[in-house]
Design an enzyme around this catalytic site. Sequence first.
Site, mmCIF file in Angstrom:
data_model
loop_
_atom_site.group_PDB
_atom_site.id
_atom_site.type_symbol
_atom_site.label_atom_id
_atom_site.label_comp_id
_atom_site.label_asym_id
_atom_site.label_seq_id
_atom_site.Cartn_x
_atom_site.Cartn_y
_atom_site.Cartn_z
ATOM 1 N N HIS A 1 0.844 -1.192 0.000
ATOM 2 C CA HIS A 1 0.000 0.000 0.000
ATOM 3 C C HIS A 1 0.880 1.241 0.000
ATOM 4 C CE1 HIS A 1 -2.952 2.896 2.069
ATOM 5 N NE2 HIS A 1 -3.341 2.752 0.823
ATOM 6 N N GLU B 1 0.147 5.003 0.173
ATOM 7 C CA GLU B 1 -0.692 6.192 0.281
ATOM 8 C C GLU B 1 0.223 7.401 0.063
ATOM 9 O OE1 GLU B 1 -4.026 6.942 0.554
ATOM 10 O OE2 GLU B 1 -3.111 8.882 0.149
ATOM 11 N N HIS C 1 -6.179 4.274 -6.195
ATOM 12 C CA HIS C 1 -7.344 4.875 -5.537
ATOM 13 C C HIS C 1 -7.235 6.395 -5.572
ATOM 14 C CE1 HIS C 1 -9.425 1.430 -3.336
ATOM 15 N NE2 HIS C 1 -8.641 0.900 -4.230
ATOM 16 N N GLU D 1 -16.060 1.632 0.812
ATOM 17 C CA GLU D 1 -15.662 2.256 2.075
ATOM 18 C C GLU D 1 -16.674 3.309 2.509
ATOM 19 O OE1 GLU D 1 -11.799 3.836 1.166
ATOM 20 O OE2 GLU D 1 -12.601 5.573 0.132
#
Lengths: 693, 693
Positions: B402, B404, B472, B497
């Site tokens: 991941h 971010e 995303h 989400e």
Amino acid sequence: MQISKYFIICLALLTMTYSIKAQDSTIVQSKSSAIRLQLNTDESGRLSYSVKYRGEPIILPSELGFILNKPALSLNRFQLQKKDSSTVDENWEPVWGEVKSIRNSYKELFYSLVDKNGSGIRLNLIFRVFDEGIGFRYEFPKQQQMEHFIIGDEQTRFNLTADHTAFWIPGDYDSNEYLYNSTRLSAVDAKAAASHETDIALKSGYSNLAVQTPLLLKTDNGIYINIHEAALVNYPVMQLDLNKENISLKSHLVPDVMGNKAYLQTPFKTPWRTIIICNKATELLASKMILNLNEPSIIQDPSWIRPQKFIGMWWEMHVGKATWQKSGGKHGANTNNVKKYIDFAAEHQFDGVLVEGWNEGWEDWFGNWKENVFDFVTPYADYNIDSLSAYAKTKGVQLIMHHETSGSVTNYERHMDTAYRYMLAHDIHSVKTGYVGRIIPRGEYHDGQWMVNHFQRVANKTAQYKIMLDSHESIRPTGLHRTYPNWLASEAARGNEFNNAPALGLVPEHETILPFTRLMGGPMDYTPGYFHFQLNQFDSTRKTRIRTTLAKQLALFVTIYSPFQMAGDLPENYIKHPDAFQFIKDVPVDWDDTRILAAEPGDFVVIARKAKGKPDWYAGAVTDENARTVILDLSFLDPNFKYTAKIYKDADNAHWDKNPEAYTIEKKIVTNKTKTKVQLAEGGGAAIVFTRL
Amino acid sequence: MQISKYFIICLALLTMTYSIKAQDSTIVQSKSSAIRLQLNTDESGRLSYSVKYRGEPIILPSELGFILNKPALSLNRFQLQKKDSSTVDENWEPVWGEVKSIRNSYKELFYSLVDKNGSGIRLNLIFRVFDEGIGFRYEFPKQQQMEHFIIGDEQTRFNLTADHTAFWIPGDYDSNEYLYNSTRLSAVDAKAAASHETDIALKSGYSNLAVQTPLLLKTDNGIYINIHEAALVNYPVMQLDLNKENISLKSHLVPDVMGNKAYLQTPFKTPWRTIIICNKATELLASKMILNLNEPSIIQDPSWIRPQKFIGMWWEMHVGKATWQKSGGKHGANTNNVKKYIDFAAEHQFDGVLVEGWNEGWEDWFGNWKENVFDFVTPYADYNIDSLSAYAKTKGVQLIMHHETSGSVTNYERHMDTAYRYMLAHDIHSVKTGYVGRIIPRGEYHDGQWMVNHFQRVANKTAQYKIMLDSHESIRPTGLHRTYPNWLASEAARGNEFNNAPALGLVPEHETILPFTRLMGGPMDYTPGYFHFQLNQFDSTRKTRIRTTLAKQLALFVTIYSPFQMAGDLPENYIKHPDAFQFIKDVPVDWDDTRILAAEPGDFVVIARKAKGKPDWYAGAVTDENARTVILDLSFLDPNFKYTAKIYKDADNAHWDKNPEAYTIEKKIVTNKTKTKVQLAEGGGAAIVFTRL
């Protein structure tokens, strides 16, 4: 770097909390009492400082504070919570420099403040008072009241006492490559000064009452004042707004496109705002206050950092003999050509050869705000970098890399790691970077916080790869070469390439002002050493020319200090004057000692320096457009020895315009009692080697 | 990827030069004649296109052109220089997808134009006419008249015939995570729609008459129109400005902070503007026109690209069981916790485990426009990535990385190479990227040209490192997964989400609209599969909930296509319903064939898909807030075999609000003659596995 420290922190003279209503006044005098700082807080909480020099007011009470954009509020009234003072007197040794050891001696005043407008935000103020001036910074400590914040405006004022003479360049967010103007402050007209500077490709002026720092002021009774900043990290460049009504200056931070000045997080310390004050121009030039206000080196083992003298595949392009781009049939950086430069460098003991135009992209690199220009690892097909770096190694010469970013900094940052690895794979350990053109990220300026951080990222990353750095079109230095001694030099002012600029070019006085302004912050890659003055050798239509004598070009190797010194002219011009060229071959680029013998901004500069680890001294004297006689007092020489003085000087009939190549070389025996008289021609100079016998 | 091509370029029907004054009209009909394109140039040089579907006007004459900022001029009157046409009919095989083979059949019309306003700038226009719609793009060929140029505005219009029903989200430069609105075009009010979307952290609306694409329209006589774009490369996202007076749409390109839309260099081709037109909703969903308008894969050997089903250390943070940040004592991504996820994944045959919150920085990552947040290579001290990646390997499970970025894209780009190398060193071959928050470079938007280029850089670089990508908070897809098959999925819409978003959350109709809008461009990482519906398990104050039945959650694995499918719920919720969980374990993520059995936007979607390389079929049916009966015509099954149908469906008393966990599982034998009736509850669904006997 080895630091011989005798760090003394004296006892805190005062540690007390004041009541809200207390009007406070604190005075700190420097060790010699030459400088007297006074800090006042009035009933309403307004905070101001003032400075006297030998009893004479220099800075009248001047307010301090901020406007924040986030949280949106003014920090202009404070409650004094606590104050401390301390004294430091230490010596430290730079990795390289003008002197072997530097004394750092100051008194510090520390104010702990709280916003009196109600936010509860805490702010510290730190003043350091030296014998030659003051430095002060704001500190936002870690606090619950504020973590992330955005500077809208820094409201630091410098209220002056009179309409001094100023040596200034116009405020500009993107360029510091202006000629200096010397006028009364009341006569500053930045827009007018910028408007005829058509040699500068990218100008971003913003006010006709804006000037850049380092700013030199001279009072009518002969006091020199230099306003600048030290340790510019994670903050925009400070320029200055002038208020002519009360002859006051105010900090003007370079904004980003959103109109914000700096995105910050507590704890944070601003750069130091510096005011150097001396009644002798020579003392001002000798000041190490800005270096002293910077942090020590981050590089534990600096043994790989080496001051260098080099030549470059560079002036060929400027004078039209060759081109950066491959297309057109005049590509300079081809294998054969660069091999000749390596041979020349080896024969004449230069450390390196800078090669510009070696990599693909120059056919379309400038002026279009194009993001993907260079990749920094793709040589032109006619440039065999593998064979050349191997060949250079056999000759004891190092290639110097050139990374022109064309202002596309996002692109450069994407490629930096790969590019530095590529350099090391080719045994290249120095890089000249360039930032010609509008910055990408679009909307950022050369002098904004984002770019300041970029230059620091480059300094850090090159240090990590053990690469030495020379940055062009970059922020002007603020003494950070103490912290990053691999950042050998910057351009960040009008350099010798402007000799070939068609509109204004360079003027004879330029090099007598640079030491008082731009050079106060750090070394400049000025590329001195021209032996050919009419620049129509390869293009008969050119009217450009160099406005010095040949002897002055030699002197510049001493008067304009840099540990990264490129002899700018073409090999074929050097070999026409082998006797004069000998000085360029001999002159060092690192020094044990420096004496400013005589200086007046805009008129002349005379400097002597002692070679690193050797007994020999070198002197340089330069004048402006006026001829003058310089009397050199050689008392700096070791009284126990005699010296041969080899003097490279203007011939009697030399003149920057009419007869620039006329020089003579004479030798004589001197001692420390000798006073040598040297005649400088109009736009001329002299260079002297003192060899100990 | 193997491409079985029977590429036929037909003879150029017309190759001629027209005189300046000639009014020109060209008609192209699709192969089946369903679509009829007409291109007109009037006397003054105005260029317009119109489209009919089965004889009925869909797009009225609509002008084409540009305003350029550099050079500053309008391109709105043209002289037609040349026109060509050609026909293509080919099949190609995607690396992965909904179907094994895709037919690409169109007629192309090529216009070569010259600016009639005097600049001499050349512009080409390319139309492709398919049986289900048209695509067209502008092309600026390499030309002496113009090299670098800046788009000020693209003036592509879509003049509609009536006030259709539209399924729209408000125009926004930074977010596409809105709930869909279904209104007449005349009732569009983007500002009002955005104002109550308080669940979205960063909104950058710009007009109350702006909507995003893919935009679905439905005419009163039942024709479905989807307007979008294909192959969005080096250009901003196109959104649409609505003119209510004449019910017309105009391209609205996302600007940068300078107000420019795109910095370009000839030769350049814009993305395709796409209009899909069908009178059956099922046909619209089956269209591969957008994929067909994209370029073939850049990846020569795609054998390393694998569609995946995985679980994640993710929902724990959303429901308050754990936190991303280490501080606070509830850190989710600790070694023990993730080990349990690996065990669960191995036991239930998941391919991977996504781990969010593994790296330092989450204590201060969001909302402050902070540039240096994460470095992507520093795990928290309680996360032993070395031991976990080794452990996962022994279990046949891969960790999923991941990254971010918190919108700080300059920071990510600086670290990308190092971060991807770090992944490979830990045997991690898939990355989920995130772009939460305001973009840095400050002043750029998520949907501007600079970010479009960033996403392409990431797609290219991950491909270079053989890394699979799931982005995303990114631009919504335009079929680029054909060209970058390693770019498995994006979020780029309101995902699951939002079930935990306190204001609007998700609504039962959402998944019946997504296929007609967002999914037209490419796969979505929607994270289906929730078995627990009240989200106050770990925080009793929460009012959020999931607004579907459990059976519908299963159906979403079929109806929302993605080759990168995360079962979103917690392991402890899955093991409470092992029989239902079996469907999630069984359902494939790659398919040989797909049949859209029934669909109506905002109401229901029923899809059957054949597992890749296997004889079994899977079906999913979802409804909105209304219960309905679906009759499945199983004629897609192989007539030579019988199948077991295992039907996971809503119990009779199921209801998204009152009884979401009520489901039944039944088995029966079916053939391709069977018509199976399935009852869907309010907010419900059904999932069926057809196993060949």
